[in-house]
Design a protein around this motif. Structure first.
Motif, PDB file in Angstrom:
ATOM      1  N   UNK A  65       0.818  -1.331   0.194  1.00  0.00           N
ATOM      2  CA  UNK A  65       0.016  -0.174  -0.104  1.00  0.00           C
ATOM      3  C   UNK A  65       0.879   1.217  -0.030  1.00  0.00           C
ATOM      4  N   UNK A  66       0.231   2.371  -0.212  1.00  0.00           N
ATOM      5  CA  UNK A  66       0.951   3.700  -0.027  1.00  0.00           C
ATOM      6  C   UNK A  66       0.152   4.641   0.514  1.00  0.00           C
ATOM      7  N   UNK A  67       0.714   5.629   1.072  1.00  0.00           N
ATOM      8  CA  UNK A  67      -0.203   6.796   1.500  1.00  0.00           C
ATOM      9  C   UNK A  67       0.675   8.389   1.259  1.00  0.00           C
ATOM     10  N   UNK A  68      -0.233   9.258   1.339  1.00  0.00           N
ATOM     11  CA  UNK A  68       0.366  10.609   1.084  1.00  0.00           C
ATOM     12  C   UNK A  68       1.486  10.879   1.914  1.00  0.00           C
ATOM     13  N   UNK A  69       2.380  11.543   1.314  1.00  0.00           N
ATOM     14  CA  UNK A  69       3.718  12.238   1.912  1.00  0.00           C
ATOM     15  C   UNK A  69       3.383  13.652   2.286  1.00  0.00           C
ATOM     16  N   UNK A  70       2.922  14.351   1.469  1.00  0.00           N
ATOM     17  CA  UNK A  70       2.383  15.675   1.715  1.00  0.00           C
ATOM     18  C   UNK A  70       2.946  16.936   1.298  1.00  0.00           C
ATOM     19  N   UNK A  71       4.397  16.792   0.831  1.00  0.00           N
ATOM     20  CA  UNK A  71       5.222  17.979   0.639  1.00  0.00           C
ATOM     21  C   UNK A  71       4.883  18.572  -0.439  1.00  0.00           C
ATOM     22  N   UNK A  72       4.534  18.082  -1.646  1.00  0.00           N
ATOM     23  CA  UNK A  72       3.927  18.899  -2.519  1.00  0.00           C
ATOM     24  C   UNK A  72       2.750  19.646  -2.184  1.00  0.00           C
ATOM     25  N   UNK A  73       1.838  18.872  -1.683  1.00  0.00           N
ATOM     26  CA  UNK A  73       0.537  19.726  -1.436  1.00  0.00           C
ATOM     27  C   UNK A  73       0.813  20.930  -0.464  1.00  0.00           C
ATOM     28  N   UNK A  74       1.552  20.624   0.650  1.00  0.00           N
ATOM     29  CA  UNK A  74       1.769  21.894   1.572  1.00  0.00           C
ATOM     30  C   UNK A  74       2.652  22.898   0.825  1.00  0.00           C
ATOM     31  N   UNK A  75       3.611  22.558   0.194  1.00  0.00           N
ATOM     32  CA  UNK A  75       4.335  23.361  -0.605  1.00  0.00           C
ATOM     33  C   UNK A  75       3.506  24.368  -1.505  1.00  0.00           C
ATOM     34  N   UNK A  76       2.552  23.683  -2.443  1.00  0.00           N
ATOM     35  CA  UNK A  76       1.765  24.448  -3.341  1.00  0.00           C
ATOM     36  C   UNK A  76       0.370  25.295  -2.369  1.00  0.00           C
ATOM     37  N   UNK A  77      -0.116  24.770  -1.392  1.00  0.00           N
ATOM     38  CA  UNK A  77      -1.150  25.633  -0.677  1.00  0.00           C
ATOM     39  C   UNK A  77      -0.470  26.735  -0.098  1.00  0.00           C
ATOM     40  N   UNK A  78       0.634  26.545   0.586  1.00  0.00           N
ATOM     41  CA  UNK A  78       0.924  27.599   1.718  1.00  0.00           C
ATOM     42  C   UNK A  78       2.635  27.877   1.531  1.00  0.00           C
ATOM     43  N   UNK A  79       3.190  27.582   0.655  1.00  0.00           N
ATOM     44  CA  UNK A  79       4.652  27.876   0.118  1.00  0.00           C
ATOM     45  C   UNK A  79       5.547  26.793   0.766  1.00  0.00           C
ATOM     46  N   UNK A  80       6.654  26.867  -0.184  1.00  0.00           N
ATOM     47  CA  UNK A  80       7.709  25.822   0.140  1.00  0.00           C
ATOM     48  C   UNK A  80       8.226  25.725   1.642  1.00  0.00           C
ATOM     49  N   UNK A  81       8.623  27.062   2.107  1.00  0.00           N
ATOM     50  CA  UNK A  81       9.309  27.106   3.455  1.00  0.00           C
ATOM     51  C   UNK A  81       8.102  26.586   4.747  1.00  0.00           C
ATOM     52  N   UNK A  82       6.935  27.164   4.380  1.00  0.00           N
ATOM     53  CA  UNK A  82       5.997  26.830   5.188  1.00  0.00           C
ATOM     54  C   UNK A  82       5.585  25.399   5.093  1.00  0.00           C
ATOM     55  N   UNK A  83       5.310  24.850   3.970  1.00  0.00           N
ATOM     56  CA  UNK A  83       5.325  23.542   3.772  1.00  0.00           C
ATOM     57  C   UNK A  83       6.536  22.430   4.438  1.00  0.00           C
TER      58      UNK A  83
END
Length: 353
Positions: A65-83
């Protein structure tokens, strides 16, 4: 992808800990620029949403199985540093409360899951949006591709760390082939979740998506019932909502969705081992794995101690996790935002004549 204690030796874990600490320090400074009246209230929510979706393992191959890592989602929604900070908060909560990801391996996990995924995804995302038309659809497409690539990139980063400091004698070629192969499949799920989430937020509040700032659209005229480009009209910036527009509805909707995913939908997640667990078992990487230091935590393994009903136990643990993560994340980002306000205040810019 959560690396437990014992996979990577102590010196390499210590070095990655220093790297992670340095990256977090840099991200704290960078987040001051990214967190404004639009993104600051939502950054803690993004962390909680990532925590919730990471509980939803999806099948990718026979027995894996797999699951979300979330780095891309966070960076795009709130910015890379905040991500980077969002994913780091999630990893910290998982390691301390849920015994998910080793404590001595925390630097490895932050380096791999927070830093590598965020940096790779956002760099690729920015490159794509510069080449594509500045439309909402382009942002969604770029989000899909960036998230897809970020997962095998994290798998490659783990492989390099294992090559440097692995505690078992396993061929690096076999590890690389297995890790990258299965995580290419997991990347498809990551990409779908990321694109759907980014697309949903853009559809209702494009001003809240950090990666969608500066979107442009051509002025349209309705002619015979159809929308056509206005003659001679160049691209015009999409108007942003007035500053007074409330974020409350989006925040409440996101929090409720996170609670439902973690508290109810997670019960139906795949029970198969994730990509790293499967590769570690098949290749013998886990021979020297150590029991988690917090294995006796009342929330270990995403269940509440002394509650025998699996559905209730897992659901309650998920709800607690979302609540703790949103509080911890919001506290961090509120402090960062407050520091930015203090730095920009008139008293901080006074000079002595």
């Amino acid at each position: 992808m959560h690396v437990p204690d014992g996979f990577i030796n102590a010196p390499t874990s210590a070095v990655t800990g220093v790297v992670a600490a340095g990256a977090i320090a840099v991200s704290l400074r960078g987040a001051r620029r990214e967190l404004d009246e639009r993104t600051a209230p939502l950054a803690g929510l993004v962390a909680a949403f990532i925590f919730a979706v990471q509980m939803l393992n999806f099948p990718v191959a026979a027995g894996t199985s797999g699951h979300l890592l979330g780095g891309a989602l966070a960076a795009i929604l709130v910015g890379p540093c905040t991500g980077v900070l969002c994913v780091s908060v999630v990893l910290l909560m998982q390691g301390i409360l849920f015994a998910d990801g080793g404590l001595t391996a925390l630097g490895v996990n932050i380096t791999d899951m927070a830093i590598v995924t965020t940096v790779v995804a956002y760099a690729l995302f920015r490159g794509l949006v510069k080449m594509l038309p500045r439309t909402r659809r382009s942002v969604t497409v770029a989000s899909f591709v960036a998230a897809l690539v970020s997962v095998p990139a994290a798998a490659l980063a783990f492989t390099l760390l294992y090559w440097i400091g692995g505690t078992t004698d396993v061929s690096i070629g076999k590890v690389a082939t297995a890790m990258i192969g299965v995580h290419l499949l997991i990347g498809i799920g990551e990409a779908a979740i990321t694109a759907l989430t980014v697309g949903a937020v853009i559809a209702v509040r494009p001003d809240l998506v950090y990666g969608a700032r500066g979107l442009q659209q051509r002025l349209k005229l309705r002619v015979n019932g159809e929308l056509v480009d206005a003659p001679g009209a160049g691209p015009a910036p999409v108007p942003a909502p007035v500053a007074a527009r409330s974020h409350r509805k989006v925040w409440i909707t996101g929090l409720v969705a996170s609670l439902v995913l973690a508290g109810f939908v997670s019960f139906y997640a795949s029970a198969d081992p994730d990509g790293l667990e499967k590769v570690a078992s098949d290749k013998g990487i886990d021979e020297k794995a150590k029991e988690h230091a917090n294995a006796d935590s009342p929330l270990a393994d995403y269940g509440v101690e002394d509650i025998t009903n699996a559905r209730v136990s897992g659901g309650l643990a998920g709800v607690i996790g979302v609540g703790v993560t949103v509080v911890a994340g919001s506290a961090v980002f509120w402090a960062v935002r407050r520091r930015r306000s203090e730095d920009a205040s008139p008293t901080s810019t006074e000079t002595t004549v």
